[in-house]
Design a protein around this motif. Sequence first.
Motif, PDB file in Angstrom:
ATOM      1  N   ALA A  53       0.626  -1.122  -0.129  1.00 54.38           N
ATOM      2  CA  ALA A  53       0.191   0.076   0.047  1.00 54.38           C
ATOM      3  C   ALA A  53       0.927   1.321  -0.098  1.00 54.38           C
ATOM      4  O   ALA A  53       0.797   2.180  -0.698  1.00 54.38           O
ATOM      5  CB  ALA A  53      -0.920   0.140   1.303  1.00 54.38           C
ATOM      6  N   GLU A  54       1.987   1.216   0.796  1.00 50.49           N
ATOM      7  CA  GLU A  54       2.827   2.440   0.810  1.00 50.49           C
ATOM      8  C   GLU A  54       3.462   2.683  -0.635  1.00 50.49           C
ATOM      9  O   GLU A  54       3.619   3.762  -1.019  1.00 50.49           O
ATOM     10  CB  GLU A  54       4.066   2.240   1.791  1.00 50.49           C
ATOM     11  N   PHE A  60       1.905  10.382  -1.756  1.00 47.83           N
ATOM     12  CA  PHE A  60       1.073  10.531  -0.354  1.00 47.83           C
ATOM     13  C   PHE A  60       2.146  10.873   0.744  1.00 47.83           C
ATOM     14  O   PHE A  60       3.451  10.537   0.703  1.00 47.83           O
ATOM     15  CB  PHE A  60       0.397   9.274  -0.054  1.00 47.83           C
ATOM     16  N   ARG A  61       1.577  11.343   1.790  1.00 41.48           N
ATOM     17  CA  ARG A  61       2.321  11.238   3.189  1.00 41.48           C
ATOM     18  C   ARG A  61       2.134  10.075   3.823  1.00 41.48           C
ATOM     19  O   ARG A  61       0.712   9.980   4.153  1.00 41.48           O
ATOM     20  CB  ARG A  61       2.090  12.446   3.941  1.00 41.48           C
ATOM     21  N   VAL A  62       2.822   9.403   4.035  1.00 33.98           N
ATOM     22  CA  VAL A  62       2.887   8.301   4.795  1.00 33.98           C
ATOM     23  C   VAL A  62       3.100   8.180   6.225  1.00 33.98           C
ATOM     24  O   VAL A  62       4.182   8.603   6.470  1.00 33.98           O
ATOM     25  CB  VAL A  62       3.635   6.924   4.488  1.00 33.98           C
ATOM     26  N   LEU A  63       2.225   8.095   7.286  1.00 33.90           N
ATOM     27  CA  LEU A  63       2.259   8.117   8.660  1.00 33.90           C
ATOM     28  C   LEU A  63       2.257   6.627   9.117  1.00 33.90           C
ATOM     29  O   LEU A  63       1.117   5.708   8.731  1.00 33.90           O
ATOM     30  CB  LEU A  63       1.156   8.833   9.039  1.00 33.90           C
ATOM     31  N   ARG A  64       2.953   6.089   9.988  1.00 33.36           N
ATOM     32  CA  ARG A  64       3.174   4.760  10.502  1.00 33.36           C
ATOM     33  C   ARG A  64       2.941   4.809  11.918  1.00 33.36           C
ATOM     34  O   ARG A  64       3.504   5.642  12.649  1.00 33.36           O
ATOM     35  CB  ARG A  64       4.146   3.956   9.905  1.00 33.36           C
ATOM     36  N   ALA A  65       2.197   3.664  12.601  1.00 39.25           N
ATOM     37  CA  ALA A  65       1.861   3.416  13.934  1.00 39.25           C
ATOM     38  C   ALA A  65       1.680   2.000  14.018  1.00 39.25           C
ATOM     39  O   ALA A  65       1.551   1.280  12.891  1.00 39.25           O
ATOM     40  CB  ALA A  65       0.813   4.334  14.578  1.00 39.25           C
ATOM     41  N   GLY A  66       1.746   1.290  15.260  1.00 42.23           N
ATOM     42  CA  GLY A  66       1.660   0.069  15.571  1.00 42.23           C
ATOM     43  C   GLY A  66       1.315  -0.291  17.036  1.00 42.23           C
ATOM     44  O   GLY A  66       1.867   0.740  17.650  1.00 42.23           O
ATOM     45  N   VAL A 134      -2.901  11.726   2.232  1.00 41.80           N
ATOM     46  CA  VAL A 134      -2.198  10.953   3.580  1.00 41.80           C
ATOM     47  C   VAL A 134      -2.664   9.504   3.514  1.00 41.80           C
ATOM     48  O   VAL A 134      -3.824   9.166   3.433  1.00 41.80           O
ATOM     49  CB  VAL A 134      -2.650  11.731   4.784  1.00 41.80           C
ATOM     50  N   LEU A 135      -1.796   8.657   3.748  1.00 44.79           N
ATOM     51  CA  LEU A 135      -2.052   7.182   4.163  1.00 44.79           C
ATOM     52  C   LEU A 135      -1.411   6.897   5.534  1.00 44.79           C
ATOM     53  O   LEU A 135      -0.356   7.226   5.838  1.00 44.79           O
ATOM     54  CB  LEU A 135      -0.979   6.100   3.093  1.00 44.79           C
ATOM     55  N   CYS A 136      -2.296   6.190   6.021  1.00 44.93           N
ATOM     56  CA  CYS A 136      -1.971   5.977   7.819  1.00 44.93           C
ATOM     57  C   CYS A 136      -2.006   4.640   7.465  1.00 44.93           C
ATOM     58  O   CYS A 136      -2.720   3.895   7.216  1.00 44.93           O
ATOM     59  CB  CYS A 136      -3.036   6.451   8.642  1.00 44.93           C
ATOM     60  N   ALA A 161     -14.671  12.575   3.860  1.00 44.32           N
ATOM     61  CA  ALA A 161     -14.613  13.635   2.731  1.00 44.32           C
ATOM     62  C   ALA A 161     -13.235  14.186   2.922  1.00 44.32           C
ATOM     63  O   ALA A 161     -13.176  15.300   2.357  1.00 44.32           O
ATOM     64  CB  ALA A 161     -15.541  14.731   3.392  1.00 44.32           C
ATOM     65  N   GLU A 162     -12.270  13.499   3.065  1.00 45.68           N
ATOM     66  CA  GLU A 162     -10.890  13.679   3.138  1.00 45.68           C
ATOM     67  C   GLU A 162      -9.949  13.234   2.318  1.00 45.68           C
ATOM     68  O   GLU A 162     -10.431  12.202   1.876  1.00 45.68           O
ATOM     69  CB  GLU A 162     -10.216  13.779   4.960  1.00 45.68           C
ATOM     70  N   CYS A 163      -8.825  13.496   2.105  1.00 45.57           N
ATOM     71  CA  CYS A 163      -7.926  12.885   1.232  1.00 45.57           C
ATOM     72  C   CYS A 163      -6.748  12.168   2.109  1.00 45.57           C
ATOM     73  O   CYS A 163      -5.566  12.104   2.472  1.00 45.57           O
ATOM     74  CB  CYS A 163      -6.815  14.045   0.517  1.00 45.57           C
ATOM     75  N   VAL A 164      -7.463  11.112   2.870  1.00 49.20           N
ATOM     76  CA  VAL A 164      -6.893  10.284   3.795  1.00 49.20           C
ATOM     77  C   VAL A 164      -7.471   8.854   3.684  1.00 49.20           C
ATOM     78  O   VAL A 164      -8.515   8.553   3.614  1.00 49.20           O
ATOM     79  CB  VAL A 164      -7.282  10.675   5.229  1.00 49.20           C
ATOM     80  N   ALA A 165      -6.389   7.819   3.626  1.00 44.78           N
ATOM     81  CA  ALA A 165      -6.744   6.548   3.451  1.00 44.78           C
ATOM     82  C   ALA A 165      -6.079   5.980   4.819  1.00 44.78           C
ATOM     83  O   ALA A 165      -5.027   6.253   5.279  1.00 44.78           O
ATOM     84  CB  ALA A 165      -6.163   5.998   2.264  1.00 44.78           C
TER      85      ALA A 165
END
Length: 902
Positions: A53-54, A60-66, A134-136, A161-165
Amino acid sequence: MQTSVPPSRPLLGRKYETRRLRELIDAARAGRGGALVLRGEAGIGKSALLEHAERMASGFRVLRAGGSELEAELPFAALHQLCLPLLGHLGELPAEHRRALRGAFGPASGTPDVFRVGLAALGLLTASGQERPVLCVVDDAHWLDAASSKALAFLARRVSAECVAMVFAARLLHETCELDGLDGLDGLPGLSVDGLDDTDARALLTAQSHETLDAQVRDRLVAEARGNPLALLALPRAGGFAPPRPASVPTRIGHEFRAVLSRLPVQARRLLTVAGADPTGDPGLLWPAARALDIDLPTAGAAATATGLVEFGTRVRFYHPLARAAAYDAASTQERRLAHRVLADATDPVADPDRRAWHRAQATAVPDEDVAAELERSASRAQARGGAVATAAFLERAAELSPDAAQRIERTLAATRAHLDAGALNKAAALLGTADNPGPDELQQAETDLLRGRIALARVDDGEGLAWMLRAARRLAPLDSGRSRESYLEALEMSLLVGRANGVTTAVLAEAKSAPPHPPDILDALDVLAVHGHRAAVPLIREALDGPDGPLWTRHPALAIILTAELWDPDTHERIIEGLLESGRESGSPLVLRLGLAQAATAAALTGDLDKAMAMIAEEQAIADATGTPPVTYHRLQLAAMRGRREEATALFEAVLATAPATGQMISNVHWASAVLNNGLARYPDALAAARRATADGDLFTAGFALPELVEAAVRCGEHAAAASALASLTERTEACGTPTGLGIAAYARALVTGAESDYREAIAHLTGTPMLPYRARAHLLYGQWLRRQGRRQDCRPQLRTAHELFTGAGLEAFGRRAADELRATGETARSRTDHARDQLTMQELHIARLVATGATSKEVAARLFLSPRTVDAHLRNVYRKLGINSRRQLRERTDLRPVAQ
C-alpha cells in the motif's frame, strides 16, 4: 512498533487484496477517504500488504504506527506515533483541541476525552491532507492500547470527505477465526487475508530459497505452511526439513525463530532480549541499556543482524512480530527482568515516568511498596489522561506488588473499578474474585459487594446485581449510614441506566426501612410515594430534587429525570437537561452528554418540536458512532409516536421488542409509544391494549404518561369502567403535583369521561401557557369533536382549525389527519401542509441545516458533531440540492428551520 518485511518480497496471489488497496488509495487521492482492516493469522502477509500500500501511494504522506503487547496499557501510545510527524500543524487547531492532544500525549495537565482527542487528530490529518494526500498505516492493531484504538476508529469513520486512507493490519486467531483484541476497529470495513494457494506458495518458496529444494521437500514445506507466506520464508532457513509437527504454523514458526536465537552468542541474545522488551524501538533507550549490561555493541549487533530477524537503524525493527516475541520469550525469566531493569534505568523519569514505572514493575520479582506506589502514581496520571485501561493495568500490577494485605485489597478494588469504567466486565469480575476472601474488613467487603452488584447489573443474563448491592448497603449501615443510603440510590440509578428497574424500587425501599435513623432523603420520599401516594409524596420529592447536597441530578441524573416526569413538570425537566448538556460538553463525558441529548430529544418530542428532537437524536447518534457504541433508543420511540407514521414507528417498535429484555423500562416505553401512535391513528382497540401494558407495572414516568392514553382509548372502546379507573389514578397524580401541564391533561381526560364542557375549557386554559403543544392541540381536537357531536358546527370549527394548524405545523401527522377528518365532517376543507425540511432531509442533514441557519460555521458544526469541516460542507451540499437552494443566506431564510412557535 512498526514492523517491516524485506522490500524484495513478491506479492504473489494477492490480486484481490491489492485491488482493494488500490481502490482505497485512489479514492483518498480524489478526496473520498476511507479505511480498511486487513485481518488474518500471524505471518499470513498483512505486513507485506501494508508495504505494498505504501508503494502504491505515490505522492502521499505516509504515517506509520503500530500496537505493541508491552504498550497495550499506555493510553494514546499508538496515536502519538501516528500524529508525531504532524505536530507542526498543531498551531492550526482550535485551542481546545490543542489542549486535548497535549493532555493525551503527556506534556499538559487535564483529562482529555477520546472524542476531543480524535477530533484534534482529525484536524491534524485534514491540515496535512490539504498539502498532499495522507496514508495512515497501522500494523499489529490487535495490540493497540484502548485509547488509541478508539481514537483511530473515530478517525477512520470521519475521513470520508478527506484525502486520507487508513489501513490496519490485525491478527486473526488461527484456532477460532476471531479477531484478537480489536477495540472499536471491528466495525470498520474489513478484508480477510487468507493463505496462498499451492501454486503461488511453490513460486514464493522457489523465489526466496537460497538453496535448491527437491520436489519432495518443497511439497512437504508447502503442505506444512498451509499457504502462510512467513512459514514459507522462515521454515527452510530455520530447520524446515524436520518432519511436520502438530503445532499451528505461527507456533511452529516461533519455535524455529527460537532455534535460530539459541545458536547466537550470549551477548547477541541478551541484546535481542532487551530490544524485545522495549516496544518503542528507540535506539536512545536500547544502547544505554545494553551498555549497562556490558554488551559489546558492534559484535553483538552484527551477530543479531546476521540472523535477519532484526534491523538496527534510526528505529529498531524486527522482521516480524513473531520474531520480537521469540526474542523476548526465549530468554529466561531472570534475563527478562534484567532487561526491564536496565531499560527502566535508561528511561527518563521526568519525560516518561509511566514507561519507567512499567519497566520497574516487570523487573520486580517480589512485593515492593516503592514500585507499587510508583505504579499507583502512574495510574493517577493515566486516569487524568483518560486511560481507564492503563489505570486498571497499573493498579492491578501495583496490587500484585503490595506487601501489605489491606493495601493490596484496596488497590485491587480500585483496579476493578477502573476495569468497570473501561467496560471490561469479565476482567473486572475475575480481578474482584481475588479480593473476595475473609481477610478484608467490613468496609472493603462492602465495597466488594457493591462492585459485584455493578458488574451483575451490567450483564443482561445476571439477575444477582440487586442482591449484591443490597447486601453492601446492609454491611455499610452500622459503619457509615450515609454511604449505606447512597448504595441504595446507586442500585436504583444503575438499574434505571441499564433499563432493568422493574421491581428494584420496591426491593430497595423494603431494605431501606430497616436502616438506622437518618436525615430525610429521596428514599423516604419514594417510600411515601409507594405507601401513601402522590399527594403525600410530592412535597418530599420536590425537596429532595433540590437537596442540601445540591441538585439530585448531579449525582443521580436518571433518577432525577424520572421523578421530574412524575411531577408533570417540564420546566424542571428542561433545567436538568440544560445542566446535563453543559456538564457533558465541559467535561467531555460521553455518558453525561448522551443522556442530556436523549432527554433533550424526549422533551422536544413531548413539546412538539420534532425538528429539535431529530437534531438531538442526530447529535446523540454522532457521539454513539464516534464511540462505536449503539445509539440510545427510547427517545426514538417517543419521536415516532408523536410523528405518527405507522409503518416507520411499527418497524422501530418491533426492532426494540426483538432486542430488549422481556421486562423493563424499554418495553414500557414501547407500549406507551404504541398507545400514543394508535390513538393518533384512531386505532383505539390497539391503543387500549398498549396502554394497559404500559401501565401494568406501575413504572415511574411511563405509567403516568400512559394514563391519558388509556382514558381516551377506553372511552372510544366503550370500556367506561376502565376509563374511570385510569382517570382516578391520573387525577390523584396531577392534582398532587399542581402543574398546569398535569392539570390540563387530566382535565381533558376527565372531559372524555364526564362529557362536561367546562372540563374541556379548563384543559385548554391550563395548557395554553405550557410548552406541551401536542397535548394543547389534543385538548382543542377533543373539544372540537365533542362540539361537533353536540351539533354545534359553528363552535367546533375554530377548535378543530386550531388543532389542525398546531398538529400539522409541528409535523404530528396522525393527529393532524384526525383533525382534518373532523374539519371535513363540518363541511370545511383543511389546508394541506406545505413541504417541510424534515421531510426531505436525513436527521443529520436537518441538524446541520438548523445549526448553519442559526449562523454556525462549518468548523463549529464539525466540532459539535465530531466531524471534519469538509464533511460538514459535503452534507451542506446535499442539503442545498434537496431544498433547491444554493447559499447559507437562503438557509437562514427558511422558516421551517427555526424552532417551533409554542
